[in-house]
Design a protein around this motif. Structure first.
Motif: not given
Length: 680
Positions: A393-397, A435-439, A443-446
């Protein structure tokens, strides 16, 4: 108890219990037509009379539609003409009603000195309602509309019938399968020879010049109306408004009302549909379909070799756009000769030898360049994990790339340099999803350890652990506003849980799948959550209420990956059945199936501009598709095991892939235009 309403055209037709004898509003007898068709409620009225929703008692109360002839006109000639048109509609439906996308005529009769037409009920909404409820149509949706409706119109015209009133209100989308149904043949006319001359009928804005001026119509007249309907759905601008301002001159400037640029091929099709002169339009639905389905081929242009002076060396240098600049000319990605390519590769700053040392071409020929399109090239490979990379997953920036793997860790990388920034440890089993949060702040990991962990990606600090699933967490996704985190779990759980990521509170649990939930995707507007499962289905949920909106079936094996296109009009699904399916998530209609992989399609990602769909598979390859046409653009090879995860960088310039071979590969996307010349 069954309901019934009266058939007095001057009444507002309140529904009353079935055995009521007189209408409480107008005191007229309430009757069942032919002792079979029971009117339930009024659906609307028009110039010829009223339309009612009804039940066919002889067919287990199946719903149908009653059209009542009660014209609000005066004068013998006008009444007779209206009566002819009403009969004409029945005749056309009798002829065409065997087609699955035209309502079937059930009955035509006279009762109590009024004429009635009974036809099949279409459960759905017309396209004008769809436009109001869902907004303007995307290019893909317009293409799907044309593809679907033109096949029906082709049959209508083969029977010698001209509809004469095609508009969004007369095109319904059937709820059961998303198919478009052409309705209201009240204005249709039987073709005599190649042209129809008759009464001026039609709807201003949608009707062609010849139809409204002379009463003459051709198959091309219906095609004009179809083009005007597409314009309305594509722009939200009613052509009647433009017709009032500029007459038929509006068709020359229809593009000025677009909210965004249109694909050139689709633009040319609409240009031709909207020609003022019917002879300049398509003459048949089949012609339009041929253009619609024709592969995109650029125009042939003459190729000219650069003029090289024998006394002057020619330098080649890389341009900032990734093209090769040769004597002021651009050749996308290919040097003018093998000699030039080798010089550029080995001595980029040295001049090419003088022209007389190169073998000049004997003859130049006109050639057709290949289309300019996106391609990908391997940029770098990131190594360091000791287990398969199941999620990237890429960070939003775009400054950081996160990877979750079978080695129980999460690694954060600088995707520009390949530098490893952090290793996050804390999970006790395989990290299946990140998954990165939109801001970009969380960072969430399952994990297969049944938990979800929330991290500060800048510091590597563990912020929270969410517990509640009774089996492995296979999939995670944030809502677009970042207020909700959705998680899907394995076969021992089969649920989707929605969390408040700020507080860790469990908001609700969605149940309905009969096997593992292995993929999740929020629609871009956040109004729908899609879930894919090993039970072979895709379910669409309202994440605010938890309501199951619909279930999409068609895959013959588990659904491993889901991705919405950027405007939310298309949902892509990848499956263990080796296919990718593209759905209309609003109607549930299956738009097309992409085949080519030889193993499970385990990952999908749309490019930010929506022009490319990437798929990763157990066959160790990544395929790049044109989602509008279904064309396979490129196959990327390099991984030595299954491609488990894909992610585009926010700028769309890089595609990251994670694999069972424990590596992450970064593929650089670029535009190329291969130029070929024949030398002999």
């Amino acid at each position: 108890m069954n309901q019934i309403c009266c058939l007095n055209p001057g009444c507002h037709n309140p529904s009353v219990p079935e055995h009521t004898q007189f209408c409480p509003n107008c005191n007229v007898d309430i009757v069942t037509l032919k002792d079979r068709y029971r009117p339930i409620k009024s659906l609307g009225s028009g110039g010829f009379g009223k339309t009612y929703l009804a039940q066919d008692i002889d067919k287990l109360n199946t719903q149908c539609v009653i059209k009542q002839f009660a014209p609000q006109i005066t004068g013998t000639n006008a009444f007779q003409k209206a009566k002819e048109l009403f009969l004409q509609e029945a005749q056309q439906l009798q002829k065409l009603g065997e087609h699955s996308q035209i309502p079937t005529l059930l009955a035509y009769f006279e009762q109590d000195n009024r004429l009635y037409l009974v036809q099949q009920f279409i459960d759905g909404a017309n396209l004008l309602q769809e436009l109001k409820n869902q907004g303007i149509f995307s290019e893909l949706k317009i293409r799907a509309l044309l593809q679907d409706l033109l096949t029906t119109l082709e049959v209508v015209h083969e029977y010698g019938v001209i509809h004469r009133d095609i508009k969004p209100e007369n095109i319904m989308r059937r709820r059961s399968d998303g198919k478009l149904i052409l309705i209201d043949f009240g204005a249709s006319k039987q073709l005599q020879g190649t042209v129809i001359t008759g009464t001026l009928v039609g709807t201003f804005g949608y009707a062609s010049l010849e139809q409204m001026q002379d009463g003459k119509v051709y198959p091309a007249s219906d095609l004009y109306s179809l083009g005007a309907s597409c314009f309305h759905l594509f722009t939200g601008v009613h052509p009647w408004q433009l017709w009032q301002e500029d007459g038929y001159g509006w068709v020359k400037n229809w593009r000025s009302h677009l909210q965004k640029p249109i694909n050139s091929d689709l633009g040319r099709i609409l240009d031709k549909l909207l020609q003022k002169d019917y002879q300049q339009r398509y003459q048949s639905a089949q012609e339009v379909l041929q253009d619609l389905n024709r592969p995109q081929i650029p125009p042939t242009v003459p190729y000219q070799h650069p003029q090289v002076s024998p006394s002057q060396p020619l330098k080649i240098k890389s341009s900032r756009r990734g093209f090769l600049q040769v004597a002021g000319l651009f050749f996308g990605g290919v040097a003018v000769s093998v000699v030039g390519q080798n010089l550029l590769k080995n001595h980029p700053d040295k001049p090419i030898p003088k022209a007389e040392t190169l073998t000049p071409p004997v003859k130049e020929e006109t050639v057709t360049p290949s289309p300019i399109e996106k391609t990908a090239q391997l940029q770098q490979t990131l190594t360091g994990h000791s287990g398969g990379v199941s999620s990237v997953a890429y960070s939003p920036d775009g400054q950081t790339l996160a990877s979750g793997t079978g080695d129980k860790t999460i690694k954060l990388w600088n995707p520009l340099t390949g530098e490893l920034l952090h290793t996050l440890s804390g999970d006790s089993n395989w990290v299946s999803s990140v998954a990165y949060s939109p801001d970009g702040q969380t960072l969430a990991s399952g994990s297969w350890d049944k938990t979800i962990k929330l991290w500060n990606p800048r510091t590597g600090e563990l912020l929270d652990t969410l517990s509640g699933h009774s089996y492995s967490v296979y999939s995670l996704t944030y809502s677009p506003d970042g207020q909700t985190l959705a998680s899907g779990s394995g076969s021992g759980d089969k649920t989707i849980k929605l969390w408040n990521p700020r507080t860790g509170q469990l908001l609700q649990t969605l149940t309905g799948h009969s096997n593992s939930v292995v993929s999740l995707a929020y629609s871009p507007d956040g109004q729908t959550l899609a879930s894919g499962s090993h039970d072979n289905t895709i379910k669409l949920w309202n994440p605010r209420t938890g309501e199951l909106l619909q279930t999409l079936t068609g895959h013959s094996n588990g659904v491993y990956s889901l991705a919405y296109n950027p405007d939310g009009q298309i949902l892509a699904s990848g499956s263990d059945d080796k296919t990718i399916k593209l759905w209309n998530p609003l109607t549930g209609q299956l738009l097309q199936t992409l085949t080519g992989h030889s193993w499970t399609v385990s990952s999908l990602a749309y490019s930010p501009d929506g022009q490319t769909l990437a798929s990763g598979s157990g066959d160790k390859t990544i395929k790049l598709w044109n989602p509008l046409t279904g064309q396979l653009l490129q196959t990327l090879t390099g991984h030595s095991s299954s491609v488990l995860s894909l992610a585009y960088s926010p700028d769309g310039q890089t595609l990251a892939s994670g694999s069972g071979d424990k590596t992450i590969k970064l593929w650089r996307l670029r535009f190329i235009a291969l130029t070929h010349s024949k030398l002999r």
